[in-house]
Enzyme design. Structure first.
Site, PDB file in Angstrom:
ATOM      1  N   SER A 162       0.821  -1.210   0.000  1.00 61.34           N
ATOM      2  CA  SER A 162       0.000   0.000   0.000  1.00 61.34           C
ATOM      3  C   SER A 162       0.856   1.262   0.000  1.00 61.34           C
ATOM      4  CB  SER A 162      -0.906  -0.010   1.236  1.00 61.34           C
ATOM      5  OG  SER A 162      -1.442   1.260   1.488  1.00 61.34           O
ATOM      6  N   GLY A 163       0.575   2.156  -0.941  1.00 63.13           N
ATOM      7  CA  GLY A 163       1.274   3.434  -0.962  1.00 63.13           C
ATOM      8  C   GLY A 163       1.007   4.243   0.287  1.00 63.13           C
ATOM      9  N   ASP A 183       0.739  10.674   2.006  1.00 68.78           N
ATOM     10  CA  ASP A 183       0.489   9.875   0.804  1.00 68.78           C
ATOM     11  C   ASP A 183       0.275  10.806  -0.385  1.00 68.78           C
ATOM     12  OD1 ASP A 183      -0.005   7.689  -0.841  1.00 68.78           O
ATOM     13  OD2 ASP A 183      -2.129   7.586  -0.312  1.00 68.78           O
ATOM     14  N   ASP A 215       0.990  -0.822  -4.963  1.00 70.05           N
ATOM     15  CA  ASP A 215       0.171   0.367  -5.175  1.00 70.05           C
ATOM     16  C   ASP A 215       1.118   1.436  -5.709  1.00 70.05           C
ATOM     17  OD1 ASP A 215      -1.414   2.589  -5.055  1.00 70.05           O
ATOM     18  OD2 ASP A 215      -1.614   2.607  -2.870  1.00 70.05           O
ATOM     19  N   ASP A 275       0.724   4.256  -7.231  1.00 76.40           N
ATOM     20  CA  ASP A 275       0.230   5.629  -7.386  1.00 76.40           C
ATOM     21  C   ASP A 275      -0.006   5.927  -8.877  1.00 76.40           C
ATOM     22  OD1 ASP A 275       0.305   5.848  -4.669  1.00 76.40           O
ATOM     23  OD2 ASP A 275       2.213   6.915  -4.602  1.00 76.40           O
ATOM     24  N   GLU A 323      -2.964   4.486 -10.887  1.00 78.25           N
ATOM     25  CA  GLU A 323      -4.259   5.161 -10.892  1.00 78.25           C
ATOM     26  C   GLU A 323      -4.236   6.351 -11.846  1.00 78.25           C
ATOM     27  OE1 GLU A 323      -4.610   7.691  -7.010  1.00 78.25           O
ATOM     28  OE2 GLU A 323      -3.366   5.917  -6.528  1.00 78.25           O
ATOM     29  N   LYS A 332       0.041  12.572  -6.792  1.00 80.19           N
ATOM     30  CA  LYS A 332      -1.313  12.132  -6.490  1.00 80.19           C
ATOM     31  C   LYS A 332      -1.773  12.656  -5.139  1.00 80.19           C
ATOM     32  CE  LYS A 332      -2.300   9.004  -3.975  1.00 80.19           C
ATOM     33  NZ  LYS A 332      -2.156   7.524  -4.029  1.00 80.19           N
ATOM     34  N   ASN A 365      -4.438  11.256  -1.918  1.00 78.84           N
ATOM     35  CA  ASN A 365      -5.147  10.074  -1.446  1.00 78.84           C
ATOM     36  C   ASN A 365      -6.642  10.195  -1.691  1.00 78.84           C
ATOM     37  OD1 ASN A 365      -6.597   8.435   0.876  1.00 78.84           O
ATOM     38  ND2 ASN A 365      -4.576   7.519   0.566  1.00 78.84           N
ATOM     39  N   SER A 366      -7.270   9.106  -2.072  1.00 74.14           N
ATOM     40  CA  SER A 366      -8.690   9.111  -2.444  1.00 74.14           C
ATOM     41  C   SER A 366      -9.605   9.475  -1.288  1.00 74.14           C
ATOM     42  CB  SER A 366      -9.074   7.738  -3.002  1.00 74.14           C
ATOM     43  OG  SER A 366      -8.315   7.426  -4.150  1.00 74.14           O
ATOM     44  N   ARG A 423      -6.192   1.511 -12.327  1.00 70.19           N
ATOM     45  CA  ARG A 423      -7.145   1.930 -11.292  1.00 70.19           C
ATOM     46  C   ARG A 423      -7.931   3.143 -11.778  1.00 70.19           C
ATOM     47  NH1 ARG A 423      -5.335   3.119  -5.050  1.00 70.19           N
ATOM     48  NH2 ARG A 423      -6.694   4.901  -4.614  1.00 70.19           N
ATOM     49  N   HIS A 476     -12.659   2.051  -7.929  1.00 69.78           N
ATOM     50  CA  HIS A 476     -12.568   2.531  -6.556  1.00 69.78           C
ATOM     51  C   HIS A 476     -13.788   3.396  -6.221  1.00 69.78           C
ATOM     52  CE1 HIS A 476     -10.598   2.848  -2.859  1.00 69.78           C
ATOM     53  NE2 HIS A 476      -9.799   3.889  -3.062  1.00 69.78           N
TER      54      HIS A 476
END
Length: 698
Positions: A42-43, A54, A81, A83, A110, A116, A118-119, A155, A186
């Protein structure tokens, strides 16, 4: 199969597959041991573990350093992950090459702009990449990989950015056309409604991966029904570790002591185990000079003895009754062993409170415990270090190959004040355990620490591996000693044949085995001694009621005794040979004393070591039935023919009582011998399932 090929097979599997988040070598190994077939690097978690955000604050080369440790620590595939690919197409394709160099199985990128965000970040900042640019990045990554199995997952963040289902589908289809191996869709909704909508419209055009962090309460079967191929648990390991570290450090800071938290912590032995201490010990044995290593070990042990002698009077002891109760709570109620003064309190406890079989040697004690485990009971073997060598044969050729775990306690007797054999074996005890691959720890005399050690030991036993406690002098406090009366039996029938030799009309062993198999009742199971007996029985009727010994010569009856004691409603037959029984003739005394009615011991005596070259045994001078009778078997009978053996066997099944049947057979085999095609663990598992089914209420 490469790690990449394993991951590709998981992505394409018809079954729902799972990846567990990991963020360093330790968390990766823990996830693998928990049973996960693949890992999600996981990033977010890697960044958090490095103490940064992140938002690509950790460079991609720093992430690669973490991945190298994770890959080295595990055998399962890792999906990174990745990114946004850390830049444009050129950075992304270089990333693929570097991941393959570290044996990482795949990468997920993604469709956001670099750097990036984080979502789950609030307020949302989710500028998406141009579709054409992102497709070019996918193609560049596919062209760069050296292993065709390496997985590239695209992603889709359209739902995160609030652009709706149609845009998500448009982007997913474009990425499929660019060569993506799977689509990760996602969503941050608290339910799986967006995932449901996507899956219904997508129609299985490419495998779909999801990350149900926001909609964690959705039943997993819902994902199966939708056709999802892979679920990623993306941050739970990190979050649980943070919670535990916060609670522990706050309490230590507040109380200015670690005493209150020790009980909730894993042992140092567990830390060393996860670090691969066992492999290092093995490497030291292989690569360090023997003389230097032994000298170092002697110095360390000598210093420990001096410290122990100086402080013994002030050292706390384990409360034997409380420790025994801990063993019972973990399910250990069957014990077998050979006396040792260091373990005397625990032996006294077991004799008074549990099922205890006093063995004539340490190897038989191991076999008793293995038999009890086959019968569904967790068992404890007790011995002093000078007798450990007696136990090596069944520990290496019975419990290990069959995967029958036992919990062991062996004393550690050292120093010039003790007998010389104890000093010699004291130096070798842990080395011998290491050599045969049995994990061990020195049992703490502190009650809380010992309880934690027992939790770890039980975890290993439950996982199928034997574990030993090494016990120093005065570890246990005194327990009331009493000599429990043992059963005394009077032989009901003894008939010995007059002739010393084996007549030409004596049957072959194969014929006698066939008679036994044909007359076997539905609740009767067999333990067959190693060599030709097991191989012939396999040819007669390979079935779940058969256990084929390998190695452990002479331990068949001890194993059968443990099984009979553990499952009194079964009928248990030990089929022995003269060479094997002579090796552990003392087992007759233990069997005759402890054997319940459901125990039958059949000896087939052909006067030679047939499976190892046909050399003669000394069986011609031994009155086996007479020894069995004198040892307490209720019936000890010489039988002359296979038919008489069958009749006696049938009578025993109708009215069980501890019985020894001795049949003289001719040397020789019937036809071509075939070795059992089943692996040793498969034989064990099959018998245990059979025994469990017979034990179920009818």
């Amino acid at each position: 199969m490469s790690k990449a090929a394993v991951l590709r097979a998981m992505v394409r599997s018809s079954e729902l597959e799972f990846l567990m988040e990991a963020h360093n070598g330790l968390s990766a190994r823990i996830a693998e041991e928990a049973g996960f077939r693949g890992l999600w690097a996981s990033g977010l978690a890697i960044a958090a573990s490095l103490g940064v955000r992140d938002s690509n604050e950790a460079s991609w080369t720093q992430v690669l350093d973490v991945l190298e440790f994770m890959s080295d620590a595990t055998r399962v595939p890792i999906l990174l992950d990745g990114d946004t690919g850390y830049g444009n197409f050129n950075t992304a394709r270089r990333l693929v090459k570097k991941l393959e160099q570290r044996n990482v199985a795949g990468v997920c990128i993604e469709d956001k702009r670099f750097p990036k965000s984080n979502s789950f970040r609030e307020p949302p900042q989710h500028a998406l990449a141009d579709v054409a640019e992102f497709c070019g990045k996918i193609r560049a990554m596919q062209d760069a990989k050296a292993d065709d199995a390496f997985v590239v997952v695209a992603r889709v963040e359209a739902l995160i950015a609030g652009l709706g289902l149609a845009e998500a589908l448009r982007r997913a289809e474009a990425y499929r056309g660019a060569g993506a191996d799977a689509i990760l869709i996602h969503s941050t909704r608290p339910t799986a409604v967006e995932i449901d909508g996507f899956m219904r419209e997508w129609g299985g055009r490419l495998p779909v991966v999801i990350v149900p962090t926001a909609y964690a309460s959705t039943p997993t079967d819902t994902f199966r029904a939708l056709g999802v191929r892979m679920v990623i648990w993306a941050n739970q390991s990190l979050r649980s570790a943070i919670a535990a570290m916060q609670a522990t450090t706050r309490r230590i800071a507040h109380e200015q002591s670690v005493a209150a938290v020790e009980a909730s912590l894993v042992s140092m032995a567990e830390v060393f185990r996860l670090q691969g201490e066992d492999e290092l010990r093995e490497a030291e044995r292989r690569y360090l000079p023997d003389d230097g290593r032994r000298l170092d070990a002697d110095v360390v042990r000598g210093a420990a003895e001096e410290r122990g002698a100086a402080t013994r009077s002030a050292t706390p002891r384990l409360r034997t009754r409380d420790f025994g109760a801990l063993l019972a709570r973990h399910g250990y109620a069957f014990f077998s062993g050979v006396p040792c003064s260091y373990l005397a309190p625990l032996i006294d406890y077991a004799s008074a409170e549990c099922a205890y079989v006093g063995a004539v040697n340490e190897g038989d004690a191991v076999a008793h415990c293995a038999g009890a485990r086959l019968g569904g009971r967790k068992a404890v073997v007790l011995m002093q270090n000078s007798g450990l060598t007696n136990a090596l044969s069944p520990l290496s050729s019975l419990t290990e190959p069959f995967g029958i775990p036992v919990l062991g306690f062996v004393s550690l007797r050292l120093g010039s004040a003790d007998e010389p054999q104890h000093a010699i074996m004291g130096r070798a005890t842990t080395t011998l355990l290491d050599a045969i691959g049995i994990a061990w720890v020195e049992l703490s005399a502190d009650q809380d620490a010992a309880a934690r050690q027992l939790v770890e030991a039980d975890r290993r036993v439950d996982a199928g591996a034997s574990f030993f406690f090494v016990v120093r002098k005065d570890t246990f406090d005194a327990y009331p000693h009493c000599v429990a009366p043992l059963p005394r039996r009077r032989n009901a029938e003894l008939r010995s044949l007059a002739e010393a030799g084996i007549g030409e009309d004596a049957p072959l062993r194969h014929a006698a085995l066939r008679v036994l198999a044909e007359r076997r009742g539905p609740r009767t199971v067999f333990v067959n001694t190693t060599g030709f007996t097991s191989r012939e029985m396999y040819g007669v009727d390979d079935a779940a009621w058969q256990f084929y010994m390998v190695g452990s010569l002479g331990c068949a009856s001890a194993l059968a005794l443990g099984l009979a004691l553990a499952q009194p409603d079964l009928l248990v037959v030990a089929v022995d040979g003269d060479g094997a029984l002579l090796m552990r003739l003392g087992a007759l005394a233990t069997n005759g004393t402890y054997a319940p009615a459901n125990f039958l011991h059949v000896l087939m005596n052909n006067g030679c070591h047939e499976s190892t070259g046909g050399q003669a045994t000394v069986a011609g001078n031994v009155d086996f039935a007479g020894i069995a009778a004198a040892s307490g078997y209720a019936n000890a009978i010489d039988v002359a023919t296979a038919d008489e053996l069958g009749a006696r066997f049938s009578a025993w099944q109708a009215e069980p009582t501890p019985t020894f049947l001795h049949l003289r057979t001719r040397p020789g085999t019937a036809g071509t011998l075939v070795r059992p095609a089943l692996t040793a663990p498969a034989v064990r598992e099959r018998l245990m399932r059979h025994v469990a089914e017979l034990a179920e209420p009818r």
